[in-house]
Design an enzyme around this catalytic site. Structure first.
Site, PDB file in Angstrom:
ATOM      1  N   SER A   1       6.623   6.096  20.802  1.00 50.84           N
ATOM      2  CA  SER A   1       6.652   7.557  20.631  1.00 50.84           C
ATOM      3  C   SER A   1       7.161   8.302  21.872  1.00 50.84           C
ATOM      4  O   SER A   1       7.957   9.235  21.728  1.00 50.84           O
ATOM      5  CB  SER A   1       5.274   8.067  20.216  1.00 50.84           C
ATOM      6  OG  SER A   1       4.983   7.619  18.913  1.00 50.84           O
TER       7      SER A   1
ATOM      8  N   LYS B   1      -6.811   7.783  13.471  1.00 54.43           N
ATOM      9  CA  LYS B   1      -6.288   8.774  12.508  1.00 54.43           C
ATOM     10  C   LYS B   1      -7.375   9.374  11.616  1.00 54.43           C
ATOM     11  O   LYS B   1      -7.326  10.559  11.298  1.00 54.43           O
ATOM     12  CB  LYS B   1      -5.214   8.131  11.613  1.00 54.43           C
ATOM     13  CG  LYS B   1      -3.915   7.816  12.343  1.00 54.43           C
ATOM     14  CD  LYS B   1      -2.892   7.290  11.349  1.00 54.43           C
ATOM     15  CE  LYS B   1      -1.689   6.708  12.071  1.00 54.43           C
ATOM     16  NZ  LYS B   1      -0.631   6.297  11.150  1.00 54.43           N
TER      17      LYS B   1
ATOM     18  N   ASN C   1      -2.099  12.315  11.760  1.00 53.28           N
ATOM     19  CA  ASN C   1      -1.313  11.630  12.803  1.00 53.28           C
ATOM     20  C   ASN C   1      -0.633  12.617  13.752  1.00 53.28           C
ATOM     21  O   ASN C   1      -0.008  12.206  14.723  1.00 53.28           O
ATOM     22  CB  ASN C   1      -0.274  10.689  12.184  1.00 53.28           C
ATOM     23  CG  ASN C   1       0.981  11.423  11.734  1.00 53.28           C
ATOM     24  OD1 ASN C   1       0.918  12.602  11.375  1.00 53.28           O
ATOM     25  ND2 ASN C   1       2.106  10.751  11.744  1.00 53.28           N
TER      26      ASN C   1
ATOM     27  N   ASP D   1       3.354  10.851   8.175  1.00 52.10           N
ATOM     28  CA  ASP D   1       3.738   9.462   7.886  1.00 52.10           C
ATOM     29  C   ASP D   1       4.468   9.319   6.542  1.00 52.10           C
ATOM     30  O   ASP D   1       5.516   8.678   6.457  1.00 52.10           O
ATOM     31  CB  ASP D   1       2.500   8.553   7.873  1.00 52.10           C
ATOM     32  CG  ASP D   1       1.981   8.275   9.278  1.00 52.10           C
ATOM     33  OD1 ASP D   1       2.785   8.276  10.224  1.00 52.10           O
ATOM     34  OD2 ASP D   1       0.761   8.055   9.422  1.00 52.10           O
TER      35      ASP D   1
ATOM     36  N   GLY E   1      -4.745   0.573   1.648  1.00 54.21           N
ATOM     37  CA  GLY E   1      -5.430   1.052   2.848  1.00 54.21           C
ATOM     38  C   GLY E   1      -4.907   2.417   3.257  1.00 54.21           C
ATOM     39  O   GLY E   1      -4.326   3.163   2.450  1.00 54.21           O
TER      40      GLY E   1
ATOM     41  N   THR F   1      -7.749  -6.510  -2.902  1.00 52.10           N
ATOM     42  CA  THR F   1      -9.034  -6.042  -3.433  1.00 52.10           C
ATOM     43  C   THR F   1      -8.721  -4.997  -4.505  1.00 52.10           C
ATOM     44  O   THR F   1      -8.425  -3.835  -4.187  1.00 52.10           O
ATOM     45  CB  THR F   1      -9.888  -5.426  -2.305  1.00 52.10           C
ATOM     46  OG1 THR F   1      -9.884  -6.333  -1.199  1.00 52.10           O
ATOM     47  CG2 THR F   1     -11.298  -5.146  -2.765  1.00 52.10           C
TER      48      THR F   1
ATOM     49  N   LYS G   1      -9.970  -1.257  -4.830  1.00 49.03           N
ATOM     50  CA  LYS G   1      -9.422  -0.222  -3.934  1.00 49.03           C
ATOM     51  C   LYS G   1      -8.145   0.377  -4.518  1.00 49.03           C
ATOM     52  O   LYS G   1      -7.889   1.578  -4.394  1.00 49.03           O
ATOM     53  CB  LYS G   1      -9.158  -0.810  -2.544  1.00 49.03           C
ATOM     54  CG  LYS G   1     -10.437  -0.909  -1.713  1.00 49.03           C
ATOM     55  CD  LYS G   1     -10.239  -1.699  -0.435  1.00 49.03           C
ATOM     56  CE  LYS G   1      -9.347  -1.032   0.580  1.00 49.03           C
ATOM     57  NZ  LYS G   1      -9.180  -1.879   1.790  1.00 49.03           N
TER      58      LYS G   1
ATOM     59  N   MET H   1       6.653  -1.425   5.728  1.00 46.94           N
ATOM     60  CA  MET H   1       6.299  -0.380   6.707  1.00 46.94           C
ATOM     61  C   MET H   1       6.145  -0.954   8.117  1.00 46.94           C
ATOM     62  O   MET H   1       6.147  -0.199   9.081  1.00 46.94           O
ATOM     63  CB  MET H   1       5.001   0.314   6.297  1.00 46.94           C
ATOM     64  CG  MET H   1       5.152   1.219   5.085  1.00 46.94           C
ATOM     65  SD  MET H   1       3.701   2.292   4.993  1.00 46.94           S
ATOM     66  CE  MET H   1       3.800   2.838   3.309  1.00 46.94           C
TER      67      MET H   1
ATOM     68  N   TYR I   1       7.431  -3.353  11.363  1.00 47.34           N
ATOM     69  CA  TYR I   1       8.745  -3.669  11.935  1.00 47.34           C
ATOM     70  C   TYR I   1       8.553  -4.595  13.121  1.00 47.34           C
ATOM     71  O   TYR I   1       7.448  -4.765  13.630  1.00 47.34           O
ATOM     72  CB  TYR I   1       9.487  -2.394  12.351  1.00 47.34           C
ATOM     73  CG  TYR I   1       8.796  -1.633  13.459  1.00 47.34           C
ATOM     74  CD1 TYR I   1       7.915  -0.600  13.163  1.00 47.34           C
ATOM     75  CD2 TYR I   1       9.007  -1.962  14.794  1.00 47.34           C
ATOM     76  CE1 TYR I   1       7.257   0.083  14.164  1.00 47.34           C
ATOM     77  CE2 TYR I   1       8.349  -1.279  15.807  1.00 47.34           C
ATOM     78  CZ  TYR I   1       7.487  -0.254  15.487  1.00 47.34           C
ATOM     79  OH  TYR I   1       6.834   0.413  16.479  1.00 47.34           O
TER      80      TYR I   1
HETATM   81  P1  ATR Z   1      -3.673   0.429   7.101  1.00 45.74           P
HETATM   82  O1  ATR Z   1      -4.322   1.660   7.635  1.00 45.74           O
HETATM   83  O2  ATR Z   1      -2.561  -0.110   7.962  1.00 45.74           O
HETATM   84  O3  ATR Z   1      -3.253   0.563   5.678  1.00 45.74           O
HETATM   85  P2  ATR Z   1      -6.016  -0.955   6.295  1.00 45.74           P
HETATM   86  O4  ATR Z   1      -6.591   0.325   5.822  1.00 45.74           O
HETATM   87  O5  ATR Z   1      -6.859  -1.923   7.041  1.00 45.74           O
HETATM   88  O6  ATR Z   1      -4.773  -0.711   7.217  1.00 45.74           O
HETATM   89  O7  ATR Z   1      -5.384  -1.685   5.019  1.00 45.74           O
HETATM   90  C1  ATR Z   1      -4.744  -2.910   5.115  1.00 45.74           C
HETATM   91  C2  ATR Z   1      -4.157  -3.245   3.736  1.00 45.74           C
HETATM   92  O8  ATR Z   1      -3.449  -4.488   3.827  1.00 45.74           O
HETATM   93  C3  ATR Z   1      -5.203  -3.444   2.665  1.00 45.74           C
HETATM   94  O9  ATR Z   1      -4.669  -3.000   1.435  1.00 45.74           O
HETATM   95  C4  ATR Z   1      -5.409  -4.962   2.671  1.00 45.74           C
HETATM   96  O10 ATR Z   1      -5.915  -5.474   1.466  1.00 45.74           O
HETATM   97  P3  ATR Z   1      -7.510  -5.449   1.179  1.00 45.74           P
HETATM   98  O11 ATR Z   1      -7.834  -4.048   0.756  1.00 45.74           O
HETATM   99  O12 ATR Z   1      -7.711  -6.433   0.094  1.00 45.74           O
HETATM  100  O13 ATR Z   1      -8.164  -5.834   2.474  1.00 45.74           O
HETATM  101  C5  ATR Z   1      -3.992  -5.398   2.870  1.00 45.74           C
HETATM  102  N1  ATR Z   1      -3.852  -6.766   3.423  1.00 45.74           N
HETATM  103  C6  ATR Z   1      -4.106  -7.177   4.702  1.00 45.74           C
HETATM  104  N2  ATR Z   1      -3.812  -8.489   4.861  1.00 45.74           N
HETATM  105  C7  ATR Z   1      -3.350  -8.919   3.648  1.00 45.74           C
HETATM  106  C8  ATR Z   1      -2.879 -10.185   3.154  1.00 45.74           C
HETATM  107  N3  ATR Z   1      -2.810 -11.261   3.942  1.00 45.74           N
HETATM  108  N4  ATR Z   1      -2.470 -10.237   1.866  1.00 45.74           N
HETATM  109  C9  ATR Z   1      -2.538  -9.151   1.059  1.00 45.74           C
HETATM  110  N5  ATR Z   1      -2.967  -7.941   1.459  1.00 45.74           N
HETATM  111  C10 ATR Z   1      -3.372  -7.817   2.740  1.00 45.74           C
END
Ligand code: ATR
EC number: 1.1.1.25
Length: 273
Positions: free
Chosen positions: A16, A65, A86, A102, A128, A152, A155, A213, A215
């Site tokens: 940034s 955030k 953000n 974002d 997430g 999951t 969610k 998202m 990089y």
């Molecule tokens: P962010 O703020 O970057 O979105 P987060 O809120 O921790 O971070 O969310 C991470 C996301 O990546 C979630 O949707 C997570 O799935 P779960 O809700 O089941 O935890 C997903 N994620 C992380 N590692 C993963 C993996 N190896 N395969 C599939 N989904 C994954």
């Protein structure tokens, strides 16, 4: 000189300051932009001190955030929808305004790559914070359908229900997914661990657009995998990073900087080109 910075932890490798310094030079704005890495339980105090000492605005990144969302005086509609902040601006009347750029950054980057969102069928992987921030700006582009898939499933269901009023958004398990999709956006953090979301290879076809998202200096795990499956158009989150910054800069300064040249310089800085 007007002072800005980014709060995060860790934040040392944030791009940034590089991006905003180039924006300021390009638009001939007098400002300085730094980094702040408060301890995780000291963010609220650090934020207060920054603005008490004359700071004009800041960016907020992981893991602050959601906390920033609770600390500002007023929220923009898109920050309210995202549940996270953000970008913070101190307004002329002394109000701390919380915004979230974002999702707008993602949409701007997709458009700059020529991706058509209207009437398209979009698959969003992950449920997430990153997915939540992207949903309202994506739905505002009027896709024909937006499907959320998450490891999951509950969610994804919650998120789909929450954004139901903004368009045709549904939740499906990875196993349920049926193509064809025009665009797949990976908002999961799987690439961070070099992992892949459990997406069936059959969903990837040559004309699909793939967006991660995340990089890095080389292809993310997801982009590399999608290329192997034959996807011709793959994009990573570097452009989103620059576009969300341009949107924040516009909120603060009232001037929209150009992003193309800055993205090129950032790629050079990262050793991508
Ligand atoms: P962010 O703020 O970057 O979105 P987060 O809120 O921790 O971070 O969310 C991470 C996301 O990546 C979630 O949707 C997570 O799935 P779960 O809700 O089941 O935890 C997903 N994620 C992380 N590692 C993963 C993996 N190896 N395969 C599939 N989904 C994954």
């Amino acid at each position: 000189m007007d002072r800005y910075l980014v709060f995060g932890h860790p934040v040392r490798h944030s791009k940034s300051p590089f991006i905003h310094t180039l924006f300021a030079r390009q638009t001939q704005q007098e400002l300085e932009y730094g980094l702040a890495e408060p301890a995780v339980d000291e963010f609220a105090q650090a934020l207060r001190t920054f603005f008490d000492q004359g700071g004009k605005g800041c960016n907020v990144t992981v893991p602050f955030k959601e906390q920033a969302f609770t600390l500002v005086d007023r929220l923009s509609p898109r920050a309210k929808r995202a549940g996270a902040v953000n970008t913070i601006k101190l307004t002329d009347d002394g109000v701390l305004l919380g915004d979230n750029t974002d999702g707008a950054g993602l949409v701007a980057d997709l458009k700059s790559h020529g991706v058509t969102l209207a009437d398209s069928r979009i698959l969003l992987l992950g449920a997430g914070g990153a997915a939540r921030g992207a949903l309202a700006p994506l739905l505002a582009e009027l896709p024909s359908e937006l499907v959320i898939a998450n490891r999951t499933h509950t969610k994804a269901q919650q998120l789909a229900a929450e954004f139901h009023d903004l368009g045709h958004v549904t939740a499906q398990t990875y196993e349920q997914l049926a193509g064809p999709f025009d665009l797949v956006i990976n908002s999961t953090s799987a690439s961070l661990q070099g992992e892949l979301p459990p997406l069936a290879p059959a969903l990837i076809h040559t004309d699909i657009a793939i967006y991660d998202m995340m990089y890095g200096a080389s292809d993310t795990a997801f982009v590399g995998w999608a290329k192997q499956q034959g996807a011709r158009q793959t994009m990573d989150g570097l452009g989103m990073l620059v576009e969300q910054a341009a949107e924040a800069f516009t909120v603060w300064r009232g001037i929209r900087p150009g992003t193309k040249q800055v993205l090129r310089e950032l790629k050079r800085n990262l050793g991508v080109i």
